[in-house]
Write an enzyme that holds these catalytic residues in place. Structure first.
Site, PDB file in Angstrom:
ATOM      1  N   GLU A  49     -59.451  13.548 -39.839  1.00 35.39           N
ATOM      2  CA  GLU A  49     -60.117  15.027 -38.683  1.00 35.39           C
ATOM      3  C   GLU A  49     -60.368  14.576 -37.477  1.00 35.39           C
ATOM      4  OE1 GLU A  49     -60.994  13.179 -40.865  1.00 35.39           O
ATOM      5  OE2 GLU A  49     -61.467  14.492 -43.236  1.00 35.39           O
ATOM      6  N   THR A  66     -55.956  13.654 -45.860  1.00 35.85           N
ATOM      7  CA  THR A  66     -57.008  12.997 -45.383  1.00 35.85           C
ATOM      8  C   THR A  66     -56.841  12.073 -46.830  1.00 35.85           C
ATOM      9  OG1 THR A  66     -58.445  13.818 -47.436  1.00 35.85           O
ATOM     10  CG2 THR A  66     -59.204  14.398 -44.273  1.00 35.85           C
ATOM     11  N   LYS A 114     -78.710   3.253 -53.508  1.00 36.06           N
ATOM     12  CA  LYS A 114     -79.998   3.934 -53.780  1.00 36.06           C
ATOM     13  C   LYS A 114     -80.385   3.188 -54.488  1.00 36.06           C
ATOM     14  CE  LYS A 114     -82.443   7.533 -52.919  1.00 36.06           C
ATOM     15  NZ  LYS A 114     -83.159   8.699 -52.696  1.00 36.06           N
ATOM     16  N   TRP A 124     -82.974   3.332 -49.136  1.00 36.93           N
ATOM     17  CA  TRP A 124     -81.806   2.727 -48.827  1.00 36.93           C
ATOM     18  C   TRP A 124     -81.179   1.597 -49.119  1.00 36.93           C
ATOM     19  CZ3 TRP A 124     -78.468   6.358 -51.088  1.00 36.93           C
ATOM     20  CH2 TRP A 124     -79.248   8.096 -51.282  1.00 36.93           C
TER      21      TRP A 124
END
Ligand code: ADP
Length: 535
Positions: A325, A179, A433, A438
């Site tokens: 992944e 990754t 935030k 959000w």
């Protein structure tokens, strides 16, 4: 009464099924590579597989044992394809090193993976020298092209002993990718023969990437990035002609290759296609492309405007979502039959979404209340389970990425509409935030990139004394275009609640990017962290 058992053969799902078939039944299929000096070389699947087998025997001769890692540091070309097949045929694991990483990072992942041998392009030997200076250790360095002081690849192949290739099990490891490490150290994902074979079969399906023998495929996405999205395996399985760009990824070089080799399907990140669109707009009569050229786009969100622009040019963008992944395929967006006659705006909105999962991927969107309803409003994290999705990282790193019921936590936030189409709204790490609420930065970016003057936009959360964080929009204008901050704010005000609207709009020269072409928001956040600081 005796119980019934299946009467079918238990054939392991290993990559040699694809490799043998490519040689025996697709042997004349062409593999074209562009070299650093821009020359094109041509070979066939038959020759690639023959050389891959020789590579496998040479590796065994060099003492490579089952499960050992062999690294590649290469651009996209036919020798890299030989390594894709040859290393696993020896029972070993291909570790495709990402040449865009810093030498320290390459040295880190090579040592984490325990790479024993590295096969490297001559033009990348200077980079490998830096990797070695940074602590990278390889028992042998084998060079494709001009070897300098190192061991030549051709001599390595020529010296292959008469060794028998091992019998493979479907659960054997085949390749590893790391990754990018945007959050924390890079982590290894190890694909198996079975996971790769199943991913290959499904990726080729008409409702997935729709690839067949009649196609000519140009993977712009590097072979060191999630196995070029698995496309080299799909091409070999179907027998599609493969065209590799080598190190030449600038728009005019790619357009020459697309036109010259009559490519039908190409794949790359949005930045590549943005550059191609601009080059075509600047010289509309220069390139004669195949009508209906299809472009697979993923890695970051494809702006709806880009999809529209390519339709105008007679080309089709296909939007897909995935992760290292996930091998990587997790979502593909195609207009479903029930919406085929919907109005244009609806069809483009669907195509700009990330789409629906292919067969065998169990995908959920979950928040604290459970699976989210299909109301296109409620958002949650995307969780996935399936035969080509990682069940752990190498060395067991970051076990918290899996739920107790066996799903991989993607870290991507999304909502889902009544037709089952997933819309990514952000990565958890990029959510803003503000005053306890959000704000999804990617939603704002996607909308801003729909403004006719905006080439690209990134929205970040910046620390704010009163609201904890407030959004700041950074944008790059199209050449010659103008737009004021007020105009951009008004453009967003029409579609978002007031508190979502960025407090600042700043024009910048370029958006910094990661090695995989994604916006490097950590760098932008650092640059702007003092923006709202009390003076
Ligand atoms: P890394 O996760 O290490 O950055 P990957 O190449 O595995 O590298 O990136 C996967 C991530 O890229 C996804 O989790 C998602 O955030 C983003 N991504 C991939 N495809 C898309 C897409 N079509 N739209 C939006 N984001 C995407």
């Amino acid at each position: 009464m005796t119980s019934t058992t299946s009467t079918m053969m238990d054939v392991p799902l290993t990559i040699d099924l694809i490799v043998d078939r490519a040689e025996r039944w697709m042997g004349d299929g062409e593999v074209v590579s562009r070299r650093p000096d821009k020359r094109l070389t041509r070979t066939t699947y038959r020759a690639v597989v023959e050389r891959a087998r020789r590579l496998a025997r040479a590796l065994i001769g060099a003492g490579i044992a089952r499960g050992d890692r062999v690294a590649t540091l290469m651009w996209n070309h036919s020798e890299h394809l030989e390594a894709y097949f040859g290393i696993p045929l020896a029972g070993a694991v291909t570790h495709t090193l990402n040449l865009r990483l810093h030498p320290d990072e390459i040295a880190y992942v090579a040592s984490d993976a325990g790479d024993r041998i590295v096969i490297v392009d001559d033009v990348l030997v200077p980079l490998l020298d830096k990797v070695i200076a940074a602590g990278g250790r390889f028992e042998r360095v084998i060079v494709v092209g001009n070897p300098g002081d190192h061991e030549p690849y051709e001599a390595f192949l020529a010296g292959a002993p008469d060794a028998a290739l091992p019998l493979l099990a479907e659960t054997d490891p085949l390749a590893t990718c790391y990754t990018s490490g945007t959050t924390g150290k890079p982590k290894g994902v190890v694909y198996s023969h079975r996971s790769t074979l199943l991913h290959t079969l499904v990726a080729a399906l008409p409702d997935a990437l729709d690839l067949s023998r009649g196609d000519t495929l140009l993977p712009v996405v590097p072979m060191f990035h999630v196995n070029a999205w698995g496309l080299p395996y799909v091409a070999a399985m179907t027998g599609a002609k493969l065209v590799f760009p080598g190190p030449h990824l600038d728009p005019p070089s790619l357009l020459d290759l697309l036109a010259g080799e009559r490519v039908t399907v190409a794949a790359g990140v949005p930045t590549i296609w943005l550059g191609i669109r601009e080059a075509m707009d600047a010289a509309p009569d220069r390139w004669k492309l195949m009508p209906g050229l299809r472009m697979i786009v993923g890695g970051s969100a494809a702006p709806e405007q880009l999809i529209r622009d390519f339709d105008r040019l007679g080309m089709t963008l296909l939007h897909a979502w995935g992760m290292t992944e996930m091998s990587p395929l997790g979502l593909v967006s195609r207009v479903p039959p029930e919406l085929a006659d919907a109005d244009e705006a609806t069809r483009y909105r669907i195509r700009a979404r990330q789409g629906v999962p292919p067969p065998l991927v169990d995908l959920r969107i979950r928040n604290e209340a459970g699976d989210v309803p299909r109301d296109d409003k409620t958002s949650g994290e995307i969780l996935c389970r399936g035969p080509w999705i990682a069940g752990s990282y190498f060395h067991g790193a970051a076990p918290e990425k899996w739920t107790t019921d066996g799903f991989f936590r993607t870290g991507d936030v999304a909502r889902i509409d009544q037709h089952g189409f997933v819309q990514l709204t952000d990565r958890i790490a990029d959510l803003i935030k503000s005053g306890g609420e959000w704000i999804a930065s990617q939603e704002l970016e996607n909308a801003l990139m729909g403004h006719p003057a905006v080439r690209e936009a990134a929205v970040i959360g910046v620390p704010h004394p009163k609201w904890s964080e407030r959004p700041v929009a950074l944008y790059v204008l199209k050449p010659g275009a103008t737009a004021s901050a007020d105009e951009l704010r008004a453009f967003l005000a029409a579609r978002f609640p007031k508190f979502w609207l960025p407090d600042a709009f700043e024009e910048i020269d370029a958006i910094p990017r990661t090695s995989a072409g994604k916006f490097r928001k950590t760098e932008l956040r650092q640059r702007y962290q003092g923006h709202f600081a009390p003076r």
